[in-house]
Design a protein around this motif. Structure first.
Motif, PDB file in Angstrom:
ATOM      1  N   ASN A 109       0.853  -1.098  -0.124  1.00 47.63           N
ATOM      2  CA  ASN A 109       0.097   0.268  -0.127  1.00 47.63           C
ATOM      3  C   ASN A 109       0.644   1.241  -0.107  1.00 47.63           C
ATOM      4  N   THR A 110       1.865   1.373   0.908  1.00 53.74           N
ATOM      5  CA  THR A 110       2.623   2.611   0.906  1.00 53.74           C
ATOM      6  C   THR A 110       3.498   2.530  -0.351  1.00 53.74           C
ATOM      7  N   LEU A 111       3.938   1.465  -1.115  1.00 52.94           N
ATOM      8  CA  LEU A 111       4.748   1.479  -2.050  1.00 52.94           C
ATOM      9  C   LEU A 111       3.739   2.187  -3.210  1.00 52.94           C
ATOM     10  N   ILE A 112       2.711   2.039  -3.226  1.00 55.55           N
ATOM     11  CA  ILE A 112       1.856   2.615  -4.288  1.00 55.55           C
ATOM     12  C   ILE A 112       1.747   4.134  -3.952  1.00 55.55           C
ATOM     13  N   LEU A 113       1.818   4.390  -2.427  1.00 55.23           N
ATOM     14  CA  LEU A 113       1.646   6.015  -2.412  1.00 55.23           C
ATOM     15  C   LEU A 113       3.053   6.473  -2.862  1.00 55.23           C
ATOM     16  N   ALA A 114       4.066   5.717  -2.371  1.00 53.93           N
ATOM     17  CA  ALA A 114       5.433   6.213  -2.790  1.00 53.93           C
ATOM     18  C   ALA A 114       5.582   6.523  -4.268  1.00 53.93           C
ATOM     19  N   TYR A 115       5.063   5.636  -5.151  1.00 49.70           N
ATOM     20  CA  TYR A 115       4.939   5.740  -6.616  1.00 49.70           C
ATOM     21  C   TYR A 115       4.124   6.902  -7.029  1.00 49.70           C
ATOM     22  N   LEU A 116       2.760   7.161  -6.348  1.00 50.53           N
ATOM     23  CA  LEU A 116       2.233   8.229  -6.676  1.00 50.53           C
ATOM     24  C   LEU A 116       3.101   9.644  -6.147  1.00 50.53           C
ATOM     25  N   LEU A 117       3.663   9.652  -5.296  1.00 45.45           N
ATOM     26  CA  LEU A 117       4.346  10.892  -5.013  1.00 45.45           C
ATOM     27  C   LEU A 117       5.660  11.036  -5.872  1.00 45.45           C
ATOM     28  N   VAL A 118       6.148   9.988  -6.251  1.00 50.64           N
ATOM     29  CA  VAL A 118       7.406  10.022  -7.228  1.00 50.64           C
ATOM     30  C   VAL A 118       6.762  10.570  -8.551  1.00 50.64           C
ATOM     31  N   PHE A 119       5.576  10.025  -9.078  1.00 49.82           N
ATOM     32  CA  PHE A 119       4.982  10.633 -10.531  1.00 49.82           C
ATOM     33  C   PHE A 119       4.576  12.040 -10.198  1.00 49.82           C
ATOM     34  N   TRP A 120       4.005  12.374  -9.251  1.00 49.78           N
ATOM     35  CA  TRP A 120       3.503  13.874  -8.814  1.00 49.78           C
ATOM     36  C   TRP A 120       4.810  14.710  -8.949  1.00 49.78           C
ATOM     37  N   ILE A 121       5.972  14.323  -8.645  1.00 49.29           N
ATOM     38  CA  ILE A 121       7.300  15.041  -8.395  1.00 49.29           C
ATOM     39  C   ILE A 121       7.691  15.205  -9.837  1.00 49.29           C
ATOM     40  N   ILE A 122       7.759  14.106 -10.553  1.00 53.97           N
ATOM     41  CA  ILE A 122       8.423  14.021 -12.034  1.00 53.97           C
ATOM     42  C   ILE A 122       7.493  14.874 -12.864  1.00 53.97           C
ATOM     43  N   MET A 123       6.140  14.893 -12.748  1.00 56.31           N
ATOM     44  CA  MET A 123       5.095  15.705 -13.439  1.00 56.31           C
ATOM     45  C   MET A 123       5.121  17.123 -13.226  1.00 56.31           C
ATOM     46  N   ASP A 124       5.522  17.319 -11.722  1.00 53.38           N
ATOM     47  CA  ASP A 124       5.597  18.846 -11.465  1.00 53.38           C
ATOM     48  C   ASP A 124       6.806  19.527 -11.979  1.00 53.38           C
ATOM     49  N   SER A 125       7.903  18.611 -12.122  1.00 63.03           N
ATOM     50  CA  SER A 125       9.334  19.240 -12.339  1.00 63.03           C
ATOM     51  C   SER A 125       9.073  19.466 -13.876  1.00 63.03           C
TER      52      SER A 125
END
Length: 167
Positions: free
Chosen positions: A87-103
């Motif tokens: 579950n937290t791996l999913i959240l971590a990946y969502l955070l990483v995707f968000w950071i990549i998209m924001d950058s």
């Protein structure tokens, strides 16, 4: 002022305790997300069942709201009773995707920066952040560590901000 100062100190302490305790933090995040999503799903189901007449006709008489609520309930229960590491791996990946998209979005906006040196610095930082995000996508353990670190730094910075505002 005293309440703000105490809240700031508590946030800093919580942030400092969060970073070194990986499993406890991941379990807590999973449970908080599980309860939040389950409550949101239950609310959506109740709303769609009891307020059928008030729901837009475009939404097919509340069926979309009911389906959304049921899916949120299932997702929330998965977070509550599933494997917290996944579950937290999913959240971590969502955070990483968000950071990549924001950058990536910020990188597109660098053309609006007038000063050449500042534009190059922002471009370099965005490329580095995107590169680190791509690295995290292929290293799941690092992504979870990053999630915990991100939460801890968030608590510490919020606490410092509250503490400084109390003066």
């Amino acid at each position: 002022k005293i309440v703000s100062m105490l809240a700031g100190v508590l946030y800093v302490i919580l942030g400092i305790l969060t970073i070194p305790n990986l499993n406890t933090t991941l379990t807590t995040i999973s449970l908080i997300m599980g309860w939040s999503i389950t409550i949101a799903g239950a609310s959506a189901v109740v709303y769609s069942l009891f307020y059928k007449g008030e729901v837009d006709e475009e939404l097919d008489g509340g069926k979309v709201g009911l389906m959304e609520g049921l899916l949120l309930l299932i997702l929330g229960l998965m977070f509550l009773f599933g494997n917290f590491i996944n579950n937290t791996l999913i959240l971590a990946y969502l955070l990483v995707f968000w950071i990549i998209m924001d950058s990536a979005m910020q990188l597109q906006l660098t053309v609006l920066i007038k000063k050449t040196g500042l534009r190059l610095l922002v471009m370099l930082l965005d490329v580095l952040i995107i590169s680190y995000g791509i690295f995290l996508l292929f290293h799941p353990g690092s992504a979870e560590n990053f999630l915990v670190f991100y939460v801890g730094v968030g608590f510490v910075s919020t606490g410092v901000g509250k503490f400084l505002k109390s003066f």
